[in-house]
Design a protein around this motif. Structure first.
Motif, PDB file in Angstrom:
ATOM      1  N   LEU A   1      11.701  11.579  -3.803  1.00 40.99           N
ATOM      2  CA  LEU A   1      10.178  12.022  -4.819  1.00 40.99           C
ATOM      3  C   LEU A   1       9.199  11.074  -4.524  1.00 40.99           C
ATOM      4  CD1 LEU A   1      12.423  12.569  -8.098  1.00 40.99           C
ATOM      5  CD2 LEU A   1      11.279  14.256  -6.800  1.00 40.99           C
ATOM      6  N   ALA A   2       8.264  11.720  -3.726  1.00 36.64           N
ATOM      7  CA  ALA A   2       7.260  11.020  -3.477  1.00 36.64           C
ATOM      8  C   ALA A   2       5.730  11.520  -3.725  1.00 36.64           C
ATOM      9  CB  ALA A   2       7.339  10.708  -1.782  1.00 36.64           C
ATOM     10  N   ALA A   3       5.711  12.385  -4.748  1.00 32.12           N
ATOM     11  CA  ALA A   3       4.268  13.013  -4.874  1.00 32.12           C
ATOM     12  C   ALA A   3       3.362  12.391  -6.020  1.00 32.12           C
ATOM     13  CB  ALA A   3       4.874  14.414  -5.478  1.00 32.12           C
ATOM     14  N   GLY A   4       3.952  11.218  -6.552  1.00 33.11           N
ATOM     15  CA  GLY A   4       3.196  10.675  -7.626  1.00 33.11           C
ATOM     16  C   GLY A   4       1.843  10.059  -7.171  1.00 33.11           C
ATOM     17  N   LEU A   5       1.106  10.071  -8.175  1.00 30.33           N
ATOM     18  CA  LEU A   5      -0.320   9.755  -8.045  1.00 30.33           C
ATOM     19  C   LEU A   5      -0.391   8.083  -7.644  1.00 30.33           C
ATOM     20  CD1 LEU A   5      -2.351  11.856 -10.701  1.00 30.33           C
ATOM     21  CD2 LEU A   5      -2.116  12.272  -8.101  1.00 30.33           C
ATOM     22  N   GLY A   6       0.401   7.041  -8.129  1.00 30.11           N
ATOM     23  CA  GLY A   6       0.376   6.083  -7.915  1.00 30.11           C
ATOM     24  C   GLY A   6      -0.676   5.264  -8.643  1.00 30.11           C
ATOM     25  N   GLU A   7      -0.988   5.570  -9.931  1.00 28.44           N
ATOM     26  CA  GLU A   7      -2.000   5.251 -10.504  1.00 28.44           C
ATOM     27  C   GLU A   7      -1.984   3.511 -10.879  1.00 28.44           C
ATOM     28  OE1 GLU A   7      -3.915   9.084 -12.707  1.00 28.44           O
ATOM     29  OE2 GLU A   7      -2.117   8.196 -13.768  1.00 28.44           O
ATOM     30  N   ARG A   8      -0.890   3.313 -11.300  1.00 24.37           N
ATOM     31  CA  ARG A   8      -0.502   1.988 -11.695  1.00 24.37           C
ATOM     32  C   ARG A   8      -0.616   0.843 -10.292  1.00 24.37           C
ATOM     33  NH1 ARG A   8       4.953   1.314 -14.449  1.00 24.37           N
ATOM     34  NH2 ARG A   8       5.516   2.637 -12.637  1.00 24.37           N
ATOM     35  N   MET A   9      -0.689   1.553  -9.347  1.00 24.34           N
ATOM     36  CA  MET A   9      -0.530   0.618  -8.064  1.00 24.34           C
ATOM     37  C   MET A   9      -1.921   0.542  -7.354  1.00 24.34           C
ATOM     38  SD  MET A   9       2.416  -0.566  -7.356  1.00 24.34           S
ATOM     39  CE  MET A   9       2.438  -0.781  -5.571  1.00 24.34           C
ATOM     40  N   ARG A  10      -3.113   1.085  -8.140  1.00 25.78           N
ATOM     41  CA  ARG A  10      -4.456   0.934  -7.525  1.00 25.78           C
ATOM     42  C   ARG A  10      -4.782  -0.480  -7.371  1.00 25.78           C
ATOM     43  NH1 ARG A  10      -6.624   6.123  -8.112  1.00 25.78           N
ATOM     44  NH2 ARG A  10      -4.976   7.532  -7.586  1.00 25.78           N
ATOM     45  N   PRO A  11      -5.448  -0.963  -6.461  1.00 30.04           N
ATOM     46  CA  PRO A  11      -5.990  -0.226  -5.569  1.00 30.04           C
ATOM     47  C   PRO A  11      -5.287   0.015  -3.971  1.00 30.04           C
ATOM     48  CG  PRO A  11      -6.885  -2.411  -5.320  1.00 30.04           C
ATOM     49  CD  PRO A  11      -5.951  -2.303  -6.603  1.00 30.04           C
ATOM     50  N   LEU A  12      -3.997  -0.376  -4.138  1.00 31.45           N
ATOM     51  CA  LEU A  12      -3.257  -0.296  -3.031  1.00 31.45           C
ATOM     52  C   LEU A  12      -2.977   1.344  -2.721  1.00 31.45           C
ATOM     53  CD1 LEU A  12      -0.702  -2.896  -3.603  1.00 31.45           C
ATOM     54  CD2 LEU A  12      -2.576  -3.158  -2.475  1.00 31.45           C
ATOM     55  N   THR A  13      -2.934   2.362  -3.847  1.00 31.97           N
ATOM     56  CA  THR A  13      -2.711   3.617  -3.447  1.00 31.97           C
ATOM     57  C   THR A  13      -4.033   4.499  -3.507  1.00 31.97           C
ATOM     58  OG1 THR A  13      -2.473   3.839  -5.815  1.00 31.97           O
ATOM     59  CG2 THR A  13      -0.492   3.605  -4.473  1.00 31.97           C
ATOM     60  N   GLU A  14      -5.247   3.798  -3.330  1.00 32.11           N
ATOM     61  CA  GLU A  14      -6.397   4.636  -3.281  1.00 32.11           C
ATOM     62  C   GLU A  14      -6.204   5.326  -1.976  1.00 32.11           C
ATOM     63  OE1 GLU A  14      -9.743   2.026  -3.999  1.00 32.11           O
ATOM     64  OE2 GLU A  14      -9.442   1.853  -5.961  1.00 32.11           O
ATOM     65  N   HIS A  15      -5.769   4.762  -0.813  1.00 30.74           N
ATOM     66  CA  HIS A  15      -5.863   5.285   0.538  1.00 30.74           C
ATOM     67  C   HIS A  15      -4.273   5.450   1.173  1.00 30.74           C
ATOM     68  CE1 HIS A  15     -10.339   5.063   0.490  1.00 30.74           C
ATOM     69  NE2 HIS A  15     -10.220   3.560   0.180  1.00 30.74           N
ATOM     70  N   THR A  16      -3.419   5.166   0.363  1.00 31.30           N
ATOM     71  CA  THR A  16      -1.947   5.203   0.926  1.00 31.30           C
ATOM     72  C   THR A  16      -1.032   5.549  -0.338  1.00 31.30           C
ATOM     73  OG1 THR A  16      -2.339   3.441   2.322  1.00 31.30           O
ATOM     74  CG2 THR A  16      -0.033   3.770   1.935  1.00 31.30           C
ATOM     75  N   PRO A  17      -0.230   6.575  -0.113  1.00 28.04           N
ATOM     76  CA  PRO A  17       0.676   7.033  -1.106  1.00 28.04           C
ATOM     77  C   PRO A  17       1.717   5.987  -1.302  1.00 28.04           C
ATOM     78  CG  PRO A  17       0.485   8.550   0.733  1.00 28.04           C
ATOM     79  CD  PRO A  17      -0.278   7.585   1.174  1.00 28.04           C
TER      80      PRO A  17
ATOM     81  N   ALA B   1       4.808   5.762  -1.844  1.00 25.01           N
ATOM     82  CA  ALA B   1       6.032   5.674  -1.051  1.00 25.01           C
ATOM     83  C   ALA B   1       5.944   5.129   0.362  1.00 25.01           C
ATOM     84  CB  ALA B   1       6.682   7.045  -1.021  1.00 25.01           C
ATOM     85  N   LEU B   2       4.448   5.193   0.965  1.00 22.26           N
ATOM     86  CA  LEU B   2       4.401   4.581   2.056  1.00 22.26           C
ATOM     87  C   LEU B   2       3.816   3.139   2.414  1.00 22.26           C
ATOM     88  CD1 LEU B   2       2.583   7.785   3.983  1.00 22.26           C
ATOM     89  CD2 LEU B   2       5.007   6.817   4.207  1.00 22.26           C
ATOM     90  N   LEU B   3       3.611   2.515   1.089  1.00 18.58           N
ATOM     91  CA  LEU B   3       3.300   1.188   1.075  1.00 18.58           C
ATOM     92  C   LEU B   3       4.507   0.412   1.700  1.00 18.58           C
ATOM     93  CD1 LEU B   3       1.738   0.734  -2.539  1.00 18.58           C
ATOM     94  CD2 LEU B   3       0.771   0.933  -0.100  1.00 18.58           C
TER      95      LEU B   3
END
Length: 236
Positions: free
Chosen positions: A6-22, A24-26
């Motif tokens: 399951l890798a479809a999440g928006l990653g909102e709590r991980m911002r700003p890291l997930t602004e340009h990277t999903p 699960a790819l961090l």
């Protein structure tokens, strides 16, 4: 046996890291979180893996391709611009997973759990891996009985690790169980997995096990940094 990550999440709590990277790819420990899962699935003997995607979906095939580096066959279950949540994501991916029990892993957890311990044929509709409650989730999720059954009641709760084995039959009555919850009438439908698990628990259809090893819910940049540091340290 097939698997879903399951890798479809928006990653909102991980911002700003997930602004340009999903999420699960961090990277942690020198490789993306999802690659740790792919390696463990391959070691388990899984060959077919489905990855559900939404936010920055195009990055997954660019990073992972068709799974050849891990001797896997990867297919992608794209959910559109709005993630379908855990239940909707699993339901949407069922045509790619088939009728046999399958492993499902949250793409934003890291663990040393040996996937070979998971049953290929769970006794009921689901088999869950539970862990000790982390500081950010002290109340836990479910109770693991001595006989291995999992329940939604009781005070001695453990936390769901985001690792499980499921049968497609878990979704047989999902519309009645979910009812008129927001997103249930969308196409494709959007709903959480937890209500289905609780309904199955009430019918004695969920078993589980307690993993006492390492596990991290990588839900914040701080926890990702802590995991990265711990993986850089030699393990005794």
């Amino acid at each position: 046996m097939k698997a879903l990550i399951l890798a479809a999440g928006l990653g909102e709590r991980m911002r700003p890291l997930t602004e340009h990277t999903p999420k699960a790819l961090l990277a942690a420990g020198g490789k993306p979180l999802i690659v740790w899962h792919l390696e463990r699935l391959a070691a388990r003997g899984v060959r077919d893996v489905v990855i559900n995607t939404s936010w920055l979906a195009r990055q997954f095939p660019k990073a992972l391709g068709d799974g050849t580096p891990w001797n896997l066959r990867i297919r992608y279950s794209h959910e559109g611009d709005t993630p379908l949540e855990t239940g909707g994501g699993l339901w949407h991916a069922l045509p790619l997973l088939g009728n046999e029990p399958f492993i499902a892993l949250n793409g934003d957890v890291w663990t040393d759990f040996d996937l070979a311990r998971l049953p290929a044929q769970p006794a009921g509709d689901a088999h869950l891996v539970l862990v000790d409650n982390p500081p950010h989730h002290p109340q836990g999720d479910f109770r693991l009985a001595v006989d291995g059954d999992v329940y939604d009641d009781g005070s001695q709760r453990l936390t769901f690790a985001g690792i499980g084995v499921y049968r497609a039959s878990l979704f047989d009555d999902w519309r009645r169980i979910i009812g008129s919850a927001p997103g249930a009438e969308a196409e494709p439908p959007r709903f959480r997995l937890a209500p289905l698990l609780r309904a199955a628990m009430a019918e004695g259809q969920v078993t589980g096990e307690h993993h006492r090893g390492r596990w991290t819910d990588v839900g914040t940049p701080q926890r990702l940094a802590e995991l990265d540091r711990s993986l850089a340290q030699p393990q005794g």
